[in-house]
Motif scaffolding. Structure first.
Motif, PDB file in Angstrom:
ATOM      1  N   ASN A   1       0.819  -1.216   0.000  1.00 43.02           N
ATOM      2  CA  ASN A   1       0.000   0.000   0.000  1.00 43.02           C
ATOM      3  C   ASN A   1       0.858   1.274   0.000  1.00 43.02           C
ATOM      4  N   LYS A   2       2.201   1.086  -0.093  1.00 42.65           N
ATOM      5  CA  LYS A   2       3.094   2.243  -0.224  1.00 42.65           C
ATOM      6  C   LYS A   2       4.321   1.814  -1.023  1.00 42.65           C
ATOM      7  N   GLU A   3       5.093   2.793  -1.476  1.00 38.38           N
ATOM      8  CA  GLU A   3       6.308   2.462  -2.219  1.00 38.38           C
ATOM      9  C   GLU A   3       7.398   1.977  -1.270  1.00 38.38           C
ATOM     10  N   ILE A   4       8.187   1.029  -1.748  1.00 40.47           N
ATOM     11  CA  ILE A   4       9.326   0.525  -0.975  1.00 40.47           C
ATOM     12  C   ILE A   4      10.588   1.095  -1.619  1.00 40.47           C
ATOM     13  N   LYS A   5      11.158   2.132  -0.966  1.00 35.44           N
ATOM     14  CA  LYS A   5      12.311   2.798  -1.568  1.00 35.44           C
ATOM     15  C   LYS A   5      13.625   2.383  -0.927  1.00 35.44           C
ATOM     16  N   SER A   6      13.532   1.895   0.320  1.00 39.47           N
ATOM     17  CA  SER A   6      14.753   1.473   1.012  1.00 39.47           C
ATOM     18  C   SER A   6      14.400   0.410   2.042  1.00 39.47           C
ATOM     19  N   VAL A   7      15.434  -0.179   2.664  1.00 41.84           N
ATOM     20  CA  VAL A   7      15.201  -1.200   3.692  1.00 41.84           C
ATOM     21  C   VAL A   7      14.369  -0.628   4.846  1.00 41.84           C
TER      22      VAL A   7
ATOM     23  N   ARG B   1      -2.078  -0.685  -4.563  1.00 43.23           N
ATOM     24  CA  ARG B   1      -1.720  -0.129  -5.879  1.00 43.23           C
ATOM     25  C   ARG B   1      -0.339  -0.522  -6.372  1.00 43.23           C
ATOM     26  N   TYR B   2       0.553  -0.856  -5.438  1.00 46.01           N
ATOM     27  CA  TYR B   2       1.947  -1.093  -5.832  1.00 46.01           C
ATOM     28  C   TYR B   2       2.222  -2.585  -5.898  1.00 46.01           C
ATOM     29  N   TYR B   3       2.624  -3.026  -7.090  1.00 46.80           N
ATOM     30  CA  TYR B   3       2.827  -4.455  -7.332  1.00 46.80           C
ATOM     31  C   TYR B   3       4.312  -4.665  -7.631  1.00 46.80           C
ATOM     32  N   TYR B   4       5.003  -5.316  -6.692  1.00 45.09           N
ATOM     33  CA  TYR B   4       6.469  -5.408  -6.784  1.00 45.09           C
ATOM     34  C   TYR B   4       6.968  -6.739  -7.339  1.00 45.09           C
ATOM     35  N   TYR B   5       8.084  -6.664  -8.036  1.00 43.16           N
ATOM     36  CA  TYR B   5       8.770  -7.852  -8.528  1.00 43.16           C
ATOM     37  C   TYR B   5      10.255  -7.706  -8.237  1.00 43.16           C
ATOM     38  N   PRO B   6      11.067  -8.764  -8.271  1.00 40.74           N
ATOM     39  CA  PRO B   6      10.627 -10.155  -8.484  1.00 40.74           C
ATOM     40  C   PRO B   6      10.282 -10.833  -7.157  1.00 40.74           C
ATOM     41  N   GLY B   7       9.688 -12.037  -7.265  1.00 42.79           N
ATOM     42  CA  GLY B   7       9.380 -12.821  -6.065  1.00 42.79           C
ATOM     43  C   GLY B   7      10.642 -13.482  -5.531  1.00 42.79           C
ATOM     44  N   TRP B   8      11.454 -12.680  -4.874  1.00 43.54           N
ATOM     45  CA  TRP B   8      12.745 -13.145  -4.342  1.00 43.54           C
ATOM     46  C   TRP B   8      12.590 -14.338  -3.408  1.00 43.54           C
TER      47      TRP B   8
ATOM     48  N   PRO C   1      14.099  -2.066  -5.080  1.00 45.95           N
ATOM     49  CA  PRO C   1      15.424  -1.455  -5.232  1.00 45.95           C
ATOM     50  C   PRO C   1      16.529  -2.488  -4.976  1.00 45.95           C
ATOM     51  N   ASP C   2      17.638  -2.363  -5.691  1.00 43.83           N
ATOM     52  CA  ASP C   2      18.762  -3.309  -5.554  1.00 43.83           C
ATOM     53  C   ASP C   2      19.227  -3.422  -4.105  1.00 43.83           C
ATOM     54  N   GLU C   3      19.234  -2.272  -3.424  1.00 43.16           N
ATOM     55  CA  GLU C   3      19.704  -2.240  -2.035  1.00 43.16           C
ATOM     56  C   GLU C   3      18.821  -3.132  -1.143  1.00 43.16           C
ATOM     57  N   VAL C   4      17.518  -3.101  -1.401  1.00 45.69           N
ATOM     58  CA  VAL C   4      16.579  -3.912  -0.615  1.00 45.69           C
ATOM     59  C   VAL C   4      16.803  -5.396  -0.901  1.00 45.69           C
ATOM     60  N   LEU C   5      16.927  -5.737  -2.183  1.00 49.40           N
ATOM     61  CA  LEU C   5      17.145  -7.139  -2.553  1.00 49.40           C
ATOM     62  C   LEU C   5      18.461  -7.664  -1.977  1.00 49.40           C
ATOM     63  N   ALA C   6      19.496  -6.819  -2.014  1.00 48.59           N
ATOM     64  CA  ALA C   6      20.810  -7.238  -1.502  1.00 48.59           C
ATOM     65  C   ALA C   6      20.730  -7.549  -0.008  1.00 48.59           C
ATOM     66  N   ARG C   7      20.005  -6.713   0.728  1.00 46.02           N
ATOM     67  CA  ARG C   7      19.861  -6.919   2.183  1.00 46.02           C
ATOM     68  C   ARG C   7      19.084  -8.213   2.472  1.00 46.02           C
ATOM     69  N   LEU C   8      17.990  -8.419   1.720  1.00 49.86           N
ATOM     70  CA  LEU C   8      17.174  -9.624   1.931  1.00 49.86           C
ATOM     71  C   LEU C   8      17.979 -10.885   1.594  1.00 49.86           C
ATOM     72  N   LYS C   9      18.835 -10.778   0.586  1.00 45.57           N
ATOM     73  CA  LYS C   9      19.663 -11.916   0.185  1.00 45.57           C
ATOM     74  C   LYS C   9      20.697 -12.253   1.271  1.00 45.57           C
ATOM     75  N   GLU C  10      21.265 -11.199   1.808  1.00 47.20           N
ATOM     76  CA  GLU C  10      22.246 -11.360   2.884  1.00 47.20           C
ATOM     77  C   GLU C  10      21.620 -12.101   4.082  1.00 47.20           C
ATOM     78  N   ILE C  11      20.428 -11.657   4.470  1.00 49.20           N
ATOM     79  CA  ILE C  11      19.728 -12.278   5.599  1.00 49.20           C
ATOM     80  C   ILE C  11      19.394 -13.739   5.270  1.00 49.20           C
ATOM     81  N   THR C  12      18.954 -13.976   4.016  1.00 50.24           N
ATOM     82  CA  THR C  12      18.601 -15.339   3.596  1.00 50.24           C
ATOM     83  C   THR C  12      19.774 -16.291   3.783  1.00 50.24           C
ATOM     84  N   GLU C  13      20.963 -15.849   3.365  1.00 48.82           N
ATOM     85  CA  GLU C  13      22.138 -16.726   3.459  1.00 48.82           C
ATOM     86  C   GLU C  13      22.414 -17.130   4.910  1.00 48.82           C
ATOM     87  N   VAL C  14      22.245 -16.179   5.819  1.00 52.05           N
ATOM     88  CA  VAL C  14      22.443 -16.480   7.246  1.00 52.05           C
ATOM     89  C   VAL C  14      21.414 -17.512   7.718  1.00 52.05           C
TER      90      VAL C  14
END
Ligand code: CA
Length: 356
Positions: free
Chosen positions: A163-169, A232-239, A303-316
């Motif tokens: 329901n809002k834009e995701i611009k950063s972590v 209204r905001y539909y985000y990709y990809p399904g990480w 945003p790349d920064e958000v995906l990078a953070r989520l990926k980092e957490i996933t690996e842990v």
């Protein structure tokens, strides 16, 4: 003769539904095995539920009704998340569901459906059929009196509705999002609040503001729930779900009672449905996406920064769960090694091609 021509037409085209309904009536063979199939999907739910129906029709048709399967949707016989136990205990002979629902049995289960930032559907199939995937899956489920087979795939899912834009972590902090399983755990460590809701409850929760965001599947299924009317905001990809495998599970005792040809028919039917469901999703996601675009939905990439953070957490998190038991460690090692080996090829084949 009839069966031979049936198999021939199957090879030519996989229009499963029309093909199979025409073959079922004039059976000269006697039904030897009357089976119940329990599923985790609402009866005939697009893609998943229709996939289960196709699987049953295919097994009935190919066996000339020597096996006759009746399909039960979620809550018709048992609740959706009791499929594993019910088939394991012999309450039903066969089931259609998703392995990540059974992480309570072993964390290893999740690797046989999808893990965040894991393999896509094509890579999953390669691991399952030509790596150690199915072998390890059988080893894991053997202890539960079950035989598993891949029997469907949704392809890469969408990141979800917000329901809002995701611009950063920071925008994830305090965000109440319906996202089950490992994806939810990742969100939680990024500061969000994961919520687990059954599919049918999602729309109202999002519309009334009980949740701020939700993931479901992709345009095909999300449109069916009307989620575009609630956010209204539909985000990709399904990480979090890069290509979930759907499973067919068969009670091991019942499976072992079958003659060789019927076992083979089940294997072939599962393979056919595995590819058929993915094709169905690809075709219908495409059409639904066009519709959503016409509805003025904002379709955005995380945003790349958000995906990078989520990926980092996933690996842990994945490293942590790999240590919970021996089988999870074994499955984790095999999965990660295969992913590492297959990625360089994916990068210079599919990815490079699609980029041009
Ligand atoms: Ca999902």
């Amino acid at each position: 003769m009839k069966r031979r021509s049936f198999l021939k037409s199957l090879g030519g085209s996989l229009a499963l539904t029309s093909l199979l309904t025409s073959n079922s009536s004039k059976s000269s063979e006697k039904t030897e095995f009357k089976w119940k199939m329990v599923t985790s999907w609402p009866k005939n739910f697009p893609g998943l539920g229709t996939g289960a129906e196709n699987l049953a029709r295919l097994i009935n048709g190919l066996s000339n009704n020597r096996i006759k399967i009746k399909v039960f949707g979620a809550n018709e016989l048992i609740p959706p998340l009791e499929v594993f136990d019910f088939v394991s205990n012999g309450g039903a002979e066969i089931g259609h569901s998703g392995a990540y629902y059974w992480k309570g049995k072993s964390e290893a289960c999740q690797f046989f459906s999808s893990v965040p930032f894991g393999m896509n559907s094509q890579e999953m199939n390669a691991w399952l059929y030509y790596g150690d995937g199915i072998k390890l899956w059988e080893k894991l489920y053997n202890g539960f009196n079950l035989v598993p087979r891949p029997a469907g795939n949704t392809g890469v899912q969408m990141g979800g509705w917000f329901n809002k834009e995701i611009k950063s972590v920071d925008d994830l902090k305090g965000l109440k999002m319906r996202i089950p399983g490992l994806g939810g755990e990742v969100l939680s460590r990024a500061g969000g609040v994961p919520v687990t809701l059954a599919g049918a409850e999602i729309f109202t929760a999002l519309q009334t503001g009980i949740i701020d965001a939700t993931e479901w599947v992709g345009p095909y299924n999300d449109r069916a729930f009307g989620l575009h009317k609630a956010a209204r905001y539909y985000y990709y990809p399904g990480w979090h779900e890069p290509g979930p495998t759907i499973e067919c599970i068969i009670n091991k005792k019942k499976y072992n009672m079958l003659p060789k040809d019927l076992k083979l028919i089940i294997d072939i039917a599962c393979k056919a449905v595995n590819i058929d469901m993915l094709s169905d999703y690809t075709a219908k996601n495409n059409m639904a996406l066009q519709f959503l675009k016409s509805e003025n939905i904002k379709i955005l990439k995380f945003p790349d920064e958000v995906l990078a953070r989520l990926k980092e957490i996933t690996e842990v998190i994945l490293t942590e769960i790999s240590q919970t038991d021996d089988i999870t460690q074994e499955v984790y090692n095999s999965y990660m090694k295969f992913k590492e080996d297959v990625s360089p090829w994916t990068n210079i084949s599919d990815k490079a091609f699609l980029n041009i």
